[in-house]
Design a protein around this motif. Structure first.
Motif, PDB file in Angstrom:
ATOM      1  N   UNK A  74      -4.699 -28.578  37.078  1.00  0.00           N
ATOM      2  CA  UNK A  74      -3.922 -28.608  38.319  1.00  0.00           C
ATOM      3  C   UNK A  74      -4.160 -27.344  39.143  1.00  0.00           C
ATOM      4  N   UNK A  75      -4.595 -26.286  38.501  1.00  0.00           N
ATOM      5  CA  UNK A  75      -4.852 -25.019  39.212  1.00  0.00           C
ATOM      6  C   UNK A  75      -6.171 -25.036  39.982  1.00  0.00           C
ATOM      7  N   UNK A  76      -7.038 -26.005  39.682  1.00  0.00           N
ATOM      8  CA  UNK A  76      -8.326 -26.131  40.362  1.00  0.00           C
ATOM      9  C   UNK A  76      -8.083 -26.745  41.737  1.00  0.00           C
ATOM     10  N   UNK A  77      -8.769 -26.236  42.739  1.00  0.00           N
ATOM     11  CA  UNK A  77      -8.545 -26.715  44.103  1.00  0.00           C
ATOM     12  C   UNK A  77      -9.357 -27.957  44.444  1.00  0.00           C
ATOM     13  N   UNK A  78     -10.470 -28.190  43.782  1.00  0.00           N
ATOM     14  CA  UNK A  78     -11.319 -29.341  44.089  1.00  0.00           C
ATOM     15  C   UNK A  78     -11.189 -30.376  42.977  1.00  0.00           C
ATOM     16  N   UNK A  79     -10.093 -31.147  42.996  1.00  0.00           N
ATOM     17  CA  UNK A  79      -9.850 -32.134  41.946  1.00  0.00           C
ATOM     18  C   UNK A  79     -10.457 -33.495  42.262  1.00  0.00           C
TER      19      UNK A  79
END
Length: 108
Positions: free
Chosen positions: A37-42
């Motif tokens: 969830x901390x990744x910006x490009x999901x």
């Protein structure tokens, strides 16, 4: 069901709300672990009306939990199942489920 991105398995949560989030990706319901969830490009699907990623998928419909818009899922998209490592085509499944529900619920 594992995290769609990293494959981590969800464990029994401690008391309170689960830190895992539901989302929709390529017209299928997926889970996202707290680390991913901390990744910006999901690469998650977004609502056409408000742009939110807070979508849920159920019985051939996709609903935005932010604005409430409901739309039909595209039947030509592959379905992702919890048992398969990748996309699997299941033609006509939505129509079969709808027909079964109509029979059980006595809809015409």
């Amino acid at each position: 069901m594992p995290c769609y991105r990293c494959g981590a398995r969800q464990t029994d949560p401690v008391r309170g709300a689960s830190p895992w989030k539901r989302a929709v990706r390529r017209e299928a319901q997926v889970l996202v672990c707290p680390d991913c969830q901390r990744v910006h490009d999901l690469d998650l699907d977004t609502c056409a009306s408000c742009g939110s990623i807070a979508l849920i998928c159920r019985l051939g419909e996709i609903e935005c939990r932010s604005c409430g818009e409901v739309r039909l899922a595209r039947a030509d998209e592959p379905l992702v199942t919890a048992c398969s490592p990748g996309p699997a085509r299941m033609p006509g499944l939505a129509a079969e489920v709808e027909a079964a529900l109509d029979r059980v619920l006595g809809r015409s």
